[in-house]
Design an enzyme around this catalytic site. Structure first.
Site, PDB file in Angstrom:
ATOM      1  N   GLU A   1       0.807  -1.215   0.000  1.00 42.55           N
ATOM      2  CA  GLU A   1       0.000   0.000   0.000  1.00 42.55           C
ATOM      3  C   GLU A   1       0.847   1.275   0.000  1.00 42.55           C
ATOM      4  OE1 GLU A   1      -2.559  -3.336   1.089  1.00 42.55           O
ATOM      5  OE2 GLU A   1      -0.611  -2.656   1.872  1.00 42.55           O
TER       6      GLU A   1
ATOM      7  N   HIS B   1     -12.494  -6.215   7.393  1.00 39.16           N
ATOM      8  CA  HIS B   1     -13.151  -5.820   6.148  1.00 39.16           C
ATOM      9  C   HIS B   1     -14.358  -4.933   6.432  1.00 39.16           C
ATOM     10  CE1 HIS B   1     -10.788  -9.299   4.854  1.00 39.16           C
ATOM     11  NE2 HIS B   1     -10.819  -8.764   3.651  1.00 39.16           N
TER      12      HIS B   1
END
Length: 718
Positions: free
Chosen positions: A449, A519
């Protein structure tokens, strides 16, 4: 001076190196000595409390001055670190410009007094603004090198980049390369390794210079690097040219730099030079090396001083005699004194300039220019379908746009395109874009990321318009340094000389029935807390189209939050509004008009508030719902209007209640609209815990329609 610039050394053999004629040798010595005397002058000024920080380049002058012989000023792109003073002098930065940075003057070209000295930046010479962060420059340099290859194949993108704000600084020339440097300590950062992974995989024209002085502040290299040699560790990377040299020896440095630069210019891949240098001064004036270096070690470093070594060679080889060297040094000393006097007399930045360049001054995404009407056509699309449709329209309009991230391409192995349907993102939000626009515009990235965001910053700095995806908000945290300390700050810290108008698409939120801890996270308040970053969060497909298009067309970095639960809901679908539909940032949407109470919300809570309002209407309760859509900036005018209308307000948000986004809204309403309130401001939010995998637990943890309904009734009873 308080510090000794040169020491006497034993005799040194001087190898003959082709290309280093007398004029070049004198130029090298002049630059190295000038660099050292600027360090010394800054140290003196710091001790006189006339400047506020100092970090020196002493001991690094030979390798960096030599590198300056091979880099082309204003053509090649440079990401130097704070010990690259000699390099910057070679590229064209003047002593006065450096000292203006030291005093924090208004006319400091690197930052306008906003950064510490030696945080180099110069738009004219393609020296990209550097932060204090260790190692973040590597992945940004990768993005800049990717832009080099992109412009080679897409001249239209280059022409378009020259027409946008700061386009006068966008450039590309054949055989250009990107230079990035760092100390041995910076190679311990993950971004260094992430950058090598991409640079070698893509054979980028990127030249690394690792200036190894044996210490990262007080931590020695054997503690920083397994085996004590970064060049030995990286030799297995494919396509990477690796070389070591004595960075205090300009002759050895010259040969190594020449080969490395040629390797990159010939597009054979990246190169890494591991230069052994010395650090005869402490890390900075905030550090005392006597606390961790022995007297013997410090004496050995003094013997390796590159200035003394080169001076001896000049005399031995008959380039200059001792009197000529002394005359040259006296000339430089005078130049430094004059520059210091001018810098000390320079105008300071105005207090009123503090807010200048936090955001773009050329394009205001909250302006009426982005207020357009939709021209609806076609079958209704879900939010996720609208993402793909909007990206497709914008990519057709602007060839600068690249789309990348984890799994965003249809398929990385292009030979499979005719055989498989393709992925196009884990949510299919980018499906079909690679087929339509090619693998150089839509591509997958490694799972890293920080690298995704850093590369996007480098591309955007070069004039491209990257739309990068972080696959799940829950995994954005490795990129936090790149976002908060680099992306948000680039324009401000460079005083408007550089910018990084990246769009970060980030799926966010819960209500997934099984998403669990990793999530289902929210956390938008963390990013609305970052000046320089625009944050938007649409709740309908129509708003996706309008806000995403505004995000791409504006000139600021934007975090575009897409709620995963809303991606395929039938209730928020919309026909395509057309390729020119935009919505201004900071403009809320009135979902339902009401008179008894206002609910200010966004994201997945919008629909839950609508359901609650429908239930409450049967009981004769009229609720007004405001969907903010844009979180930074937000529509304070709309908030004020609804509070004055109903006099009771609930702020509903999905993130945890404590320290959340709604807390700031509630505080400001209480502060500025207190006299309009008939009851306290109430918050409806998630519990101060984590989102569980078990659906029954998730239903309790996250705010539901029932929570909204109960809060409305409680507030009306006040």
């Amino acid at each position: 001076m308080a510090l000794q610039t040169r020491v006497k050394l034993a005799k040194l053999d001087a190898p003959k190196v082709q290309g280093l004629d007398h004029e070049t040798l004198i130029r090298l010595y002049r630059t190295m000595y000038l660099s050292r005397r600027l360090d010394d002058r800054e140290i003196q000024l710091k001790r006189q409390n006339k400047i506020y920080f100092q970090i020196s380049s002493a001991g690094h002058e030979a390798i960096t001055a030599v590198m300056g012989l091979f880099l082309r000023p204003g053509v090649d792109w440079s990401y130097p670190y704070y010990r690259d003073r000699a390099l910057c002098l070679m590229l064209g930065v003047t002593p006065l410009e450096m000292l203006l940075g030291a005093v924090g003057a208004k006319d400091d070209l690197s930052s306008g007094g906003r950064q510490m000295p030696s945080h180099w930046g110069h738009a004219k010479w393609n020296i990209v603004s550097k932060s204090s962060c260790t190692g973040t420059q590597y992945v940004q340099a990768v993005g800049a090198a990717e832009a080099t290859l992109y412009y080679e194949g897409r001249p239209k993108a280059l022409a378009q980049a020259k027409k946008v704000p700061l386009g006068e600084h966008v450039s590309y020339e054949r055989e250009e390369i990107v230079y990035v440097s760092g100390g041995d300590g910076s190679t311990s950062e993950g971004e260094f390794w992430e950058s090598l992974n991409v640079a070698c995989g893509k054979k980028l024209p990127l030249l690394y210079l690792i200036e190894d002085n044996g210490y990262a502040i007080s931590v020695p290299v054997e503690v920083q690097t397994a085996g004590g040699s970064i060049s030995k560790l990286v030799r297995s990377f494919p396509n990477l040219h690796v070389a070591e040299c004595d960075g205090t020896d300009p002759f050895e440095s010259y040969a190594v730099c020449k080969d490395a630069v040629e390797y990159c210019r010939e597009r054979r891949g990246p190169a890494l030079i591991h230069a052994q240098v010395t650090r005869p001064y402490s890390h900075s004036l905030s550090d005392d090396e006597k606390l961790y270096k022995s007297a013997e070690e410090r004496e050995e470093e003094a013997r390796r001083d590159p200035l003394s070594k080169l001076a001896l060679v000049l005399v031995r080889e008959g380039v200059l005699d001792q009197k000529q060297i002394e005359a040259l040094e006296a000339e430089i000393d005078s130049e430094v004194r004059d520059a210091a006097d001018q810098a000390l007399a320079a105008e300071e930045p105005a207090v009123e300039s503090i807010r200048t360049h936090v955001y773009s001054q050329e394009i205001d995404p909250a302006s009426s220019a982005f207020e357009t009407q939709p021209h609806l056509h076609g079958a209704p699309k879900t939010m996720v379908e609208m993402v793909a449709a909007t990206l497709a329209d914008e990519m057709a309009r602007d060839e600068r746009i690249t789309v990348f991230g984890e799994d965003v391409a249809d398929v990385s192995r292009e030979e499979y395109l005719k055989q498989v349907k393709g992925k196009g993102g884990v949510f299919k939000a980018t499906s079909g874009l690679q087929r339509k626009y090619g693998h150089d515009r839509v591509f997958n990235s490694p799972l890293a990321e920080a690298s995704i965001v850093g590369r996007a910053i480098g591309m955007a700095t070069r004039g491209l318009k990257p739309v990068a995806e972080i696959q799940f908000f829950d995994y954005i945290w490795p990129a936090m340094m790149q976002i908060r300390d680099e992306l948000c700050v680039m324009r401000w810290r460079s005083n408007g000389a550089f910018k990084a108008p990246v769009v970060l698409r980030v799926p966010i939120g819960g209500y997934l029935t099984g998403g669990g801890v990793y999530h289902s996270q929210s956390g938008e308040s963390i990013f609305t807390h970052c000046p320089g970053l625009r944050v938007v969060m649409p709740s309908t497909a129509l708003d996706v189209a309008g806000l995403l298009r505004t995000a791409i067309r504006c000139d600021d970095p934007v975090m575009f939050l897409e709620h995963k639960h809303l991606y395929r809901q039938p209730y928020n679908r919309s026909e395509n509004p057309g390729p020119d539909f935009t919505i201004p940032f900071g403009k809320a949407r009135t979902v339902i008009e009401g008179t008894d109470l206002s609910i200010i919300t966004y994201g997945a809570l919008v629909h839950r508030a609508e359901v609650a309002a429908a239930q409450l209407e049967r009981d004769g309760i009229s609720v007004e719902i405001i969907d903010l859509r844009s979180l930074s900036p937000y529509d304070w005018e709309a908030i004020g209007a609804t509070v004055r209308k109903t006099h009771r307000v609930i702020v509903a948000y999905e993130d945890m209640q404590s320290w959340g986004y709604g807390a700031e809204l509630a505080a400001r309403i209480a502060d500025e609209l207190f006299e309009e309130l008939d009851a306290p401001v109430k918050r409806v939010a998630a519990m101060d815990t984590f989102c569980a995998y078990q659906p029954k637990l998730e239903d309790v943890i996250l705010p539901q329609t029932s929570h909204v309904t109960a809060a409305v009734k409680q507030l009306l009873e006040y």
